[in-house]
Design an enzyme around this catalytic site. Structure first.
Site, PDB file in Angstrom:
ATOM      1  CB  THR A  47      -0.906   0.021   1.247  1.00  0.00           C
ATOM      2  OG1 THR A  47      -0.104   0.328   2.405  1.00  0.00           O
ATOM      3  CG2 THR A  47      -1.597  -1.327   1.461  1.00  0.00           C
ATOM      4  CB  CYS A  48       0.253   4.874  -0.049  1.00  0.00           C
ATOM      5  SG  CYS A  48      -0.939   5.101   1.286  1.00  0.00           S
ATOM      6  CG  ASN A  49       0.803   4.673   4.876  1.00  0.00           C
ATOM      7  OD1 ASN A  49       1.458   5.620   4.474  1.00  0.00           O
ATOM      8  ND2 ASN A  49      -0.426   4.801   5.334  1.00  0.00           N
ATOM      9  NE  ARG A  50       0.420  -1.371   6.020  1.00  0.00           N
ATOM     10  CZ  ARG A  50       0.782  -0.914   7.220  1.00  0.00           C
ATOM     11  NH1 ARG A  50       1.785  -1.494   7.865  1.00  0.00           N
ATOM     12  NH2 ARG A  50       0.169   0.105   7.766  1.00  0.00           N
ATOM     13  CG  HIS A  91       2.607  -6.275  11.713  1.00  0.00           C
ATOM     14  ND1 HIS A  91       3.082  -5.034  12.096  1.00  0.00           N
ATOM     15  CD2 HIS A  91       2.466  -6.211  10.355  1.00  0.00           C
ATOM     16  CE1 HIS A  91       3.221  -4.261  11.034  1.00  0.00           C
ATOM     17  NE2 HIS A  91       2.876  -4.959   9.963  1.00  0.00           N
ATOM     18  CD  GLU A 106      -5.784   3.301   5.953  1.00  0.00           C
ATOM     19  OE1 GLU A 106      -6.323   3.611   4.884  1.00  0.00           O
ATOM     20  OE2 GLU A 106      -4.599   2.977   6.068  1.00  0.00           O
ATOM     21  N   GLY A 177      -5.150  12.307 -10.880  1.00  0.00           N
ATOM     22  CA  GLY A 177      -5.490  10.936 -10.492  1.00  0.00           C
ATOM     23  C   GLY A 177      -6.973  10.843 -10.203  1.00  0.00           C
ATOM     24  CB  ALA A 178      -9.795  10.050 -12.174  1.00  0.00           C
TER      25      ALA A 178
END
Length: 417
Positions: A47-50, A91, A106, A177-178
């Site tokens: 993902t954007c974080n991991r 985790h 989120e 970005g759509a």
């Protein structure tokens, strides 16, 4: 069957490192398939974080670390975390519950975990773990208020824009970005008074659909240089592999804005906007890591709910650990019972001459009596083995049973001997 997790996240590595190992859905599925071809159970969550690899199999930790290092094209050791068994499961459950996200609570992460699980190649351990992770994530959302009015990355970006300008009323916004994140960002900026003037995307169909909702112009990425001078705020969240906006394009747009400030927020991983843009005057560039301070300011009211959510995932992790530990002793229990039953039936067969003189009712009574003796003898060892499975001694107990009863030696031998 050791479960291994190797990965990196926003807690350990900045975005310039995370983007080197970021994978889209197809690439993550392909990596899981490649590792499965080597004999592993494998799931890749990116993902954007991991970016995380969950593997089960011999040498899994070294193989996962090598795979991520290969993606990065260089050493990742200092920013990689390595977890095993219960710690890895805990985790994963925290991730699915939104407790490990930059924005706790989120909603998007649960769907991302589900997609990674469905695209992976699972066996008994990862199948059980990810099903339980999804259950834990749903339970946290239904039994706590951690996700009520959550601050998403998109809303954090809108809050940052409002902080910079003080008031977004009438400020012109270009959304790049759509996809889902682009749509959420546009909605959050519009709620705060921003005026969406253009939506840029690689595919026209999606940009047109989103632009229509806000009365904005739909453009391709190649038209960004034309619409940028109109913008007070630009937020970018594409899945492009390289920069969609460079420093020279922004410099040209600033010249046409005649000193008016321009705010650019890059929430894509890999990044969409050239980091050199921040060197330009009257230009403010923030990336996804810069949003963390905005997010932290919104968390005070949700600490108690987060504690309740942590309790839920800890209970689920304990349940998984007990199940995983039972994998060591269940085969030993089954082998012990099979061995005992083979001896029982073998001895009855040797006594066939005497049994043959019995009536059917008498034979059934003998069968029941001998089966009862076996069950009573094995009951307490079975209970003790199951109890040991919940602790650290399960494997030792299982090995002791195999040794004491000669189970490994018994394979392929005559049970009557």
């Amino acid at each position: 069957m050791t479960l291994v997790l190797v990965g990196t996240s926003h807690h350990h590595a900045p975005v310039e490192v995370r983007e080197r190992v970021a994978l889209d859905a197809d690439a993550a599925a392909a990596l899981a398939a490649e590792l499965a071809g080597e004999g592993y159970e494998a799931v890749c969550l990116s993902t954007c974080n991991r970016t995380e690899l969950y593997l089960v199999g011999d040498g899994a930790e070294a193989r996962a670390a090598a795979a991520l290092t290969g993606l990065a094209g260089g050493e990742l050791g200092p920013v990689l975390y390595r977890l095993q068994d219960e710690a890895a499961a805990l985790h994963a459950f925290r991730v699915a519950a939104g407790l490990d996200s930059m924005v706790p609570g989120e909603g998007e992460i649960l769907g991302q975990v589900r997609a990674a699980y469905e695209a992976g190649v699972t066996g008994p351990v990862l199948d059980r773990m990810f099903r339980q992770a999804l259950y834990a994530g749903k339970k946290v959302r239904s039994e706590t208020a951690i996700s009520e009015s959550p601050t998403s990355v998109a809303s954090a970006a809108a809050a940052l824009a409002q902080q910079v300008f003080g008031n977004l009323e009438g400020r012109a916004v270009v959304v790049v970005g759509a996809g889902e994140t682009g749509e959420l960002t546009a909605r959050n900026l519009a709620k705060r008074g921003g005026r969406i003037v253009a939506v840029a995307n690689r595919g026209e169909e999606r940009s047109s659909a989103l632009a229509r909702r806000f009365g904005a112009e739909a453009v391709g990425l190649d038209a960004l240089e034309r619409v940028l001078p109109q913008a007070d705020v630009l937020v970018s969240s594409t899945s492009a592999p390289g920069y969609v906006l460079g420093v020279d394009q922004v410099r040209a747009a600033l010249a046409r804005r005649k000193g008016l400030p321009l705010l650019l927020i890059d929430i894509a991983v890999p990044r969409d906007l050239d980091p050199e843009i921040h060197t330009l005057e009257s230009c403010y560039l923030y990336d996804i890591d810069d949003l963390e301070a905005v997010v932290q300011a919104s968390l005070a009211g949700r600490r108690e709910e987060a504690a309740r959510a942590e309790s839920i995932v800890e209970v689920e992790a304990e349940r998984f650990a007990a199940w995983q530990a039972s994998l060591d002793v269940v085969p030993a229990i089954a082998e012990l019972r099979e061995r005992a039953e083979a001896i029982r039936t073998g001895e009855l067969a040797r006594a066939e001459t005497a049994l043959g003189r019995m009536s059917e009712n008498e034979r059934r009574a003998v069968e029941s009596l001998t089966a009862g003796i076996v069950n009573k003898l094995l009951h307490l060892p079975t209970v003790r083995l199951k109890e040991a499975a919940a602790g650290a001694d399960g494997v030792a107990y299982a090995d002791a049973v195999r040794h004491l009863f000669g189970l490994d030696e018994a394979a392929g031998t005559d049970p009557r001997s």
